[in-house]
Design a protein around this motif. Sequence first.
Motif, short mmCIF file in Angstrom:
data_model
loop_
_atom_site.label_atom_id
_atom_site.label_comp_id
_atom_site.label_asym_id
_atom_site.label_seq_id
_atom_site.Cartn_x
_atom_site.Cartn_y
_atom_site.Cartn_z
N ASP A 16 15.19 3.43 -6.34
CA ASP A 16 14.31 4.04 -6.84
C ASP A 16 13.25 4.81 -5.65
OD1 ASP A 16 14.70 3.75 -9.61
OD2 ASP A 16 14.01 1.76 -9.41
N GLY A 17 13.68 4.40 -4.40
CA GLY A 17 12.88 5.14 -3.37
C GLY A 17 11.53 4.51 -2.83
N TYR A 18 11.55 3.21 -3.32
CA TYR A 18 10.56 2.39 -3.11
C TYR A 18 10.92 1.29 -1.75
CZ TYR A 18 7.88 3.42 -7.23
OH TYR A 18 7.38 3.79 -8.47
N LEU A 19 9.94 0.91 -0.95
CA LEU A 19 10.14 -0.04 -0.01
C LEU A 19 10.39 -1.35 -0.39
CD1 LEU A 19 7.65 1.34 2.64
CD2 LEU A 19 9.86 2.38 1.93
N ASN A 51 3.29 13.40 4.94
CA ASN A 51 2.81 14.01 3.68
C ASN A 51 2.30 13.24 2.57
OD1 ASN A 51 3.38 17.35 4.00
ND2 ASN A 51 5.27 16.17 4.61
N LEU A 52 2.39 12.07 2.59
CA LEU A 52 1.97 11.09 1.56
C LEU A 52 0.19 11.18 1.55
CD1 LEU A 52 3.80 7.69 1.68
CD2 LEU A 52 3.26 9.45 -0.44
N ARG A 53 -0.17 11.31 0.43
CA ARG A 53 -1.82 11.46 0.46
C ARG A 53 -2.05 10.38 -0.57
NH1 ARG A 53 -0.74 13.98 4.44
NH2 ARG A 53 -1.15 15.81 4.92
N TRP A 54 -3.39 9.61 -0.35
CA TRP A 54 -4.07 8.83 -0.88
C TRP A 54 -4.96 9.44 -1.91
CZ3 TRP A 54 -8.85 5.44 0.35
CH2 TRP A 54 -9.00 4.53 -0.70
N ALA A 85 0.88 -1.35 -0.02
CA ALA A 85 0.03 -0.05 -0.03
C ALA A 85 0.89 1.23 -0.13
CB ALA A 85 -0.94 0.03 1.29
N ILE A 86 1.86 1.48 0.93
CA ILE A 86 2.75 2.24 0.71
C ILE A 86 3.48 2.69 -0.53
CG2 ILE A 86 5.00 3.38 1.91
CD1 ILE A 86 4.08 1.99 4.54
N ASN A 87 4.05 1.51 -1.22
CA ASN A 87 4.48 1.42 -2.42
C ASN A 87 3.45 2.04 -3.22
OD1 ASN A 87 7.24 0.75 -1.96
ND2 ASN A 87 6.92 -1.20 -2.14
N HIS A 88 2.22 1.53 -3.43
CA HIS A 88 1.42 2.36 -4.23
C HIS A 88 1.16 3.93 -4.20
CE1 HIS A 88 -2.41 2.45 -6.61
NE2 HIS A 88 -3.08 3.12 -5.56
N LEU A 89 1.09 4.25 -2.77
CA LEU A 89 1.22 5.74 -2.73
C LEU A 89 2.57 6.47 -3.29
CD1 LEU A 89 -0.19 6.13 0.87
CD2 LEU A 89 -1.60 6.02 -1.23
N LEU A 90 3.62 5.65 -3.10
CA LEU A 90 4.74 6.33 -3.44
C LEU A 90 4.79 6.31 -5.01
CD1 LEU A 90 7.31 4.51 -1.01
CD2 LEU A 90 6.89 7.04 -1.25
N ALA A 91 4.48 5.32 -5.60
CA ALA A 91 4.27 5.35 -7.07
C ALA A 91 3.79 6.67 -7.95
CB ALA A 91 3.52 4.16 -7.63
N ARG A 92 2.92 7.14 -7.04
CA ARG A 92 2.22 8.65 -7.55
C ARG A 92 2.89 9.92 -6.88
NH1 ARG A 92 -3.93 6.25 -7.47
NH2 ARG A 92 -3.55 5.02 -9.26
#
Length: 200
Positions: free
Chosen positions: A53-56, A109-112, A14-21
Amino acid sequence: MSVLNFGTRGAQAAINHLLARADWARERLAPHAGRCARISVEPLALTFAIDHDGYLVDTEDERAPDVTLSLPLSALPGLASGDANRLMNAVRIEGSADLADTLGFVFRNLRWDAEEDLSLVFGDILAHRMVEGATGLRRMHERAWAGLTGNLAEYLAEEQHALVTRAALQGLGEQLRVLRDDLARLDKRLGRLGTAARRA
């Protein structure tokens, strides 16, 4: 795979999904590539490394994390209410301060974008209506809660005299100021009378 592992892998996905955007978030995380972190909320713990790439990503070994962010279970309602600052204030940090600072900034600051995700399944119009409906429901809940707490405070202040209202407190402050000024004038008058009596 155990239920706990499934839960932590789901959280990582889920966190990686938010990071993708969120290019800005991945750009902040990428300089920490290869470093390991753990987020612990008993009984769950999410341990991950950061890739270039900054992903978990899953950690490759069992080494100790560079930083551990521990949250009490009681702080989780802050996540549900969207109060990220209150949530982050409850975090206990052990280890690297700069990595903790970066993770804290990113997670705060990550927002869905719920509407965008829902539109992939339900289409743009229905997704927009669903998000509007959820927003309206949340606002109604907030108004109801504010009304309930306001009524309770009024009852405790006016009926039970268990609380002091702001107006009553300001009035008391004004009365104390007048009394202080009166006492200062009386003190000066008594001083003058004492001086006059000594001279006579």
